[in-house]
Scaffold this motif. Structure first.
Motif, mmCIF file in Angstrom:
data_model
loop_
_atom_site.group_PDB
_atom_site.id
_atom_site.type_symbol
_atom_site.label_atom_id
_atom_site.label_comp_id
_atom_site.label_asym_id
_atom_site.label_seq_id
_atom_site.Cartn_x
_atom_site.Cartn_y
_atom_site.Cartn_z
ATOM 1 N N GLY A 96 0.786 -1.221 0.000
ATOM 2 C CA GLY A 96 0.000 0.000 0.000
ATOM 3 C C GLY A 96 0.817 1.270 0.000
ATOM 4 N N SER A 97 2.136 1.171 0.236
ATOM 5 C CA SER A 97 2.998 2.354 0.192
ATOM 6 C C SER A 97 3.192 2.806 -1.254
ATOM 7 C CB SER A 97 4.354 2.051 0.840
ATOM 8 O OG SER A 97 5.032 1.014 0.133
ATOM 9 N N THR A 98 3.550 4.060 -1.438
ATOM 10 C CA THR A 98 3.759 4.575 -2.784
ATOM 11 C C THR A 98 5.204 4.370 -3.227
ATOM 12 O OG1 THR A 98 4.196 6.792 -1.900
ATOM 13 C CG2 THR A 98 1.935 6.308 -2.591
ATOM 14 N N ALA A 99 5.386 4.278 -4.534
ATOM 15 C CA ALA A 99 6.717 4.162 -5.130
ATOM 16 C C ALA A 99 6.918 5.331 -6.084
ATOM 17 C CB ALA A 99 6.861 2.841 -5.882
ATOM 18 N N GLY A 100 8.105 5.921 -6.040
ATOM 19 C CA GLY A 100 8.373 7.072 -6.901
ATOM 20 C C GLY A 100 8.595 6.707 -8.345
ATOM 21 N N ALA A 101 9.020 5.480 -8.586
ATOM 22 C CA ALA A 101 9.297 5.039 -9.954
ATOM 23 C C ALA A 101 9.064 3.542 -10.046
ATOM 24 C CB ALA A 101 10.741 5.377 -10.348
ATOM 25 N N CYS A 102 8.723 3.093 -11.237
ATOM 26 C CA CYS A 102 8.584 1.666 -11.509
ATOM 27 C C CYS A 102 8.827 1.478 -13.004
ATOM 28 C CB CYS A 102 7.212 1.163 -11.098
ATOM 29 S SG CYS A 102 7.030 -0.626 -11.318
ATOM 30 N N GLY A 103 10.047 1.122 -13.335
ATOM 31 C CA GLY A 103 10.449 1.084 -14.741
ATOM 32 C C GLY A 103 9.694 0.078 -15.575
ATOM 33 N N ASN A 104 9.513 -1.141 -15.053
ATOM 34 C CA ASN A 104 8.829 -2.159 -15.841
ATOM 35 C C ASN A 104 7.352 -1.846 -16.020
ATOM 36 O OD1 ASN A 104 10.962 -3.915 -16.549
ATOM 37 N ND2 ASN A 104 10.929 -4.857 -14.528
ATOM 38 N N ALA A 105 6.704 -1.290 -14.994
ATOM 39 C CA ALA A 105 5.307 -0.884 -15.137
ATOM 40 C C ALA A 105 5.186 0.255 -16.139
ATOM 41 C CB ALA A 105 4.727 -0.475 -13.790
ATOM 42 N N THR A 106 6.156 1.164 -16.131
ATOM 43 C CA THR A 106 6.159 2.259 -17.108
ATOM 44 C C THR A 106 6.257 1.707 -18.515
ATOM 45 O OG1 THR A 106 7.198 3.744 -15.497
ATOM 46 C CG2 THR A 106 7.320 4.384 -17.809
ATOM 47 N N ARG A 107 7.110 0.697 -18.699
ATOM 48 C CA ARG A 107 7.224 0.092 -20.034
ATOM 49 C C ARG A 107 5.924 -0.614 -20.424
ATOM 50 N NH1 ARG A 107 10.033 -3.689 -21.265
ATOM 51 N NH2 ARG A 107 10.502 -4.659 -19.251
ATOM 52 N N CYS A 108 5.279 -1.290 -19.468
ATOM 53 C CA CYS A 108 4.029 -1.986 -19.764
ATOM 54 C C CYS A 108 2.936 -1.007 -20.188
ATOM 55 C CB CYS A 108 3.567 -2.784 -18.547
ATOM 56 S SG CYS A 108 4.490 -4.313 -18.257
ATOM 57 N N VAL A 109 2.770 0.083 -19.430
ATOM 58 C CA VAL A 109 1.754 1.075 -19.777
ATOM 59 C C VAL A 109 2.089 1.728 -21.117
ATOM 60 C CG1 VAL A 109 0.715 3.275 -19.114
ATOM 61 C CG2 VAL A 109 1.090 1.500 -17.389
ATOM 62 N N ALA A 110 3.372 2.008 -21.346
ATOM 63 C CA ALA A 110 3.776 2.607 -22.620
ATOM 64 C C ALA A 110 3.434 1.694 -23.789
ATOM 65 C CB ALA A 110 5.266 2.923 -22.603
ATOM 66 N N GLN A 111 3.693 0.395 -23.647
ATOM 67 C CA GLN A 111 3.365 -0.567 -24.704
ATOM 68 C C GLN A 111 1.868 -0.573 -24.979
ATOM 69 O OE1 GLN A 111 4.656 -2.220 -27.055
ATOM 70 N NE2 GLN A 111 4.610 -4.434 -26.796
ATOM 71 N N TYR A 112 1.070 -0.651 -23.914
ATOM 72 C CA TYR A 112 -0.391 -0.655 -24.062
ATOM 73 C C TYR A 112 -0.876 0.610 -24.762
ATOM 74 C CZ TYR A 112 -5.184 0.331 -22.620
ATOM 75 O OH TYR A 112 -6.513 0.693 -22.602
ATOM 76 N N GLU A 113 -0.391 1.755 -24.305
ATOM 77 C CA GLU A 113 -0.886 3.028 -24.839
ATOM 78 C C GLU A 113 -0.397 3.266 -26.264
ATOM 79 O OE1 GLU A 113 -3.275 6.504 -23.991
ATOM 80 O OE2 GLU A 113 -3.127 4.442 -23.280
ATOM 81 N N MET A 114 0.834 2.890 -26.581
ATOM 82 C CA MET A 114 1.321 3.053 -27.958
ATOM 83 C C MET A 114 0.531 2.172 -28.914
ATOM 84 S SD MET A 114 5.482 3.645 -27.730
ATOM 85 C CE MET A 114 5.856 2.221 -26.691
ATOM 86 N N GLN A 115 0.213 0.960 -28.496
ATOM 87 C CA GLN A 115 -0.607 0.086 -29.338
ATOM 88 C C GLN A 115 -2.010 0.647 -29.505
ATOM 89 O OE1 GLN A 115 -0.391 -3.845 -27.580
ATOM 90 N NE2 GLN A 115 1.421 -4.394 -28.768
ATOM 91 N N ARG A 116 -2.582 1.180 -28.432
ATOM 92 C CA ARG A 116 -3.933 1.738 -28.481
ATOM 93 C C ARG A 116 -4.010 2.934 -29.415
ATOM 94 N NH1 ARG A 116 -7.402 5.442 -26.162
ATOM 95 N NH2 ARG A 116 -5.688 6.572 -25.177
ATOM 96 N N LEU A 117 -2.948 3.756 -29.410
ATOM 97 C CA LEU A 117 -2.936 4.975 -30.213
ATOM 98 C C LEU A 117 -2.305 4.800 -31.582
ATOM 99 C CD1 LEU A 117 -1.834 7.487 -27.416
ATOM 100 C CD2 LEU A 117 -4.153 7.152 -28.317
ATOM 101 N N GLY A 118 -1.701 3.619 -31.828
ATOM 102 C CA GLY A 118 -1.013 3.398 -33.092
ATOM 103 C C GLY A 118 0.233 4.254 -33.243
ATOM 104 N N ARG A 119 0.969 4.418 -32.142
ATOM 105 C CA ARG A 119 2.174 5.252 -32.136
ATOM 106 C C ARG A 119 3.394 4.426 -31.763
ATOM 107 N NH1 ARG A 119 0.662 10.403 -28.490
ATOM 108 N NH2 ARG A 119 2.940 10.494 -28.503
ATOM 109 N N THR A 120 4.575 4.994 -31.987
ATOM 110 C CA THR A 120 5.817 4.318 -31.618
ATOM 111 C C THR A 120 6.597 5.086 -30.550
ATOM 112 O OG1 THR A 120 6.986 5.397 -33.446
ATOM 113 C CG2 THR A 120 6.064 3.210 -33.869
#
Length: 276
Positions: free
Chosen positions: A72-96
């Motif tokens: 339940g504590s917060t994290a300032g960064a999470c590299g792998n989660a950032t990559r996962c969200v980026a992959q999802y959003e780039m695919q959704r938007l058709g961007r690279t």
């Protein structure tokens, strides 16, 4: 607080076994509390994850991300989660390419064939940036094993050992996570050199425990190895969940690896009302 009257949708994703629940809170999306994150993070009575990533709107970047650890504590960064969200959003938007803002600042992501790269920013190498409890040399901490401290949005403590696989993470991880030297606790890594610019690393994450992979920990370990002269600035790191590539450049630390969108689900009204 009013009872929940509708379900909340989520995605389950992972980067090299570092697993996440991702909730899209853009627009009129749901608000996630620390208590809800803690309940969701329970692998027996919730969904289970290493981190929860919450997507929200931002006027400064394509998306904003907030991270919670399994406790339940917060994290300032999470590299792998950032990559996962980026992959999802780039695919959704058709961007690279994509920009994402976190507590770490604005991060740039890009598609690299089947892989995703994220610039995790410049490492923080001064004692007060990590942060540490008092002024000291971050390259050789005054702890048994003389680990190296690095800030990558989260504090990191990296030990270079003869054999990382022989380390008892469950015993040593919490010992150093809660050492008074780290006022905000710390992620703990144990690594050894496999060959030229190749490392083997295992991770204990603050607020989580043993994880199969950690993006920010991989970045911190690569930076520490380069500072100590064990490797160059570009390395491959073998984690329990697979390999990740780190490249410390003039513009920041780039991390490249695979992502996986496993399934979509919904939190029931019964579960949500139990969190009230």
């Amino acid at each position: 607080m009013a009872l929940m009257t509708q379900q909340i949708s989520f995605m389950k994703m992972h980067g090299l076994g570092n697993d996440f629940v991702i909730v899209d809170s853009r627009g009129p999306g749901p608000l996630i509390s620390e208590e809800m994150a803690r309940r969701l993070g329970n692998r027996h009575m919730g969904v289970g994850f290493d981190q929860l990533a919450v997507i929200s709107d931002s006027p400064q970047a394509d998306v904003a991300l907030t991270f919670f650890n399994a406790d339940g504590s917060t994290a300032g960064a999470c590299g792998n989660a950032t990559r996962c969200v980026a992959q999802y959003e780039m695919q959704r938007l058709g961007r690279t390419t994509l920009s994402l803002i976190t507590e770490r600042g604005i991060l740039q992501a890009r598609q690299q064939g089947a892989l995703v790269s994220v610039n995790m920013g410049h490492p923080m190498l001064n004692w007060d940036e990590v942060p540490l409890a008092r002024e000291m040399d971050t390259l050789h901490l005054p702890l048994e094993g003389q680990p190296t401290a690095t800030g990558m949005g989260n504090p990191h403590c990296t030990f270079f050992v003869e054999n990382a696989d022989a380390i008892d993470l469950a015993q040593l991880g919490p010992k150093f996570e809660h050492d008074p030297l780290f006022p905000e606790r710390t992620n703990v890594q144990f690594a050894h050199v496999l060959g030229e610019n190749r490392l083997r690393m295992r991770v204990w994450e603050r607020g989580v425990g043993v994880t199969l992979a950690s993006g920010s920990s991989s970045c911190a370990t690569a930076v520490a190895a380069a500072r100590l002269g064990l490797t160059g600035p570009k390395v491959e790191i073998q984690l329990d969940g697979g390999s990740i590539h780190i490249d410390w450049r003039e513009d920041g630390v780039w991390m490249t690896g695979a992502t996986m969108h496993v399934f979509d689900g919904q939190l029931t009204v019964q579960f949500l009302e139990s969190v009230q």
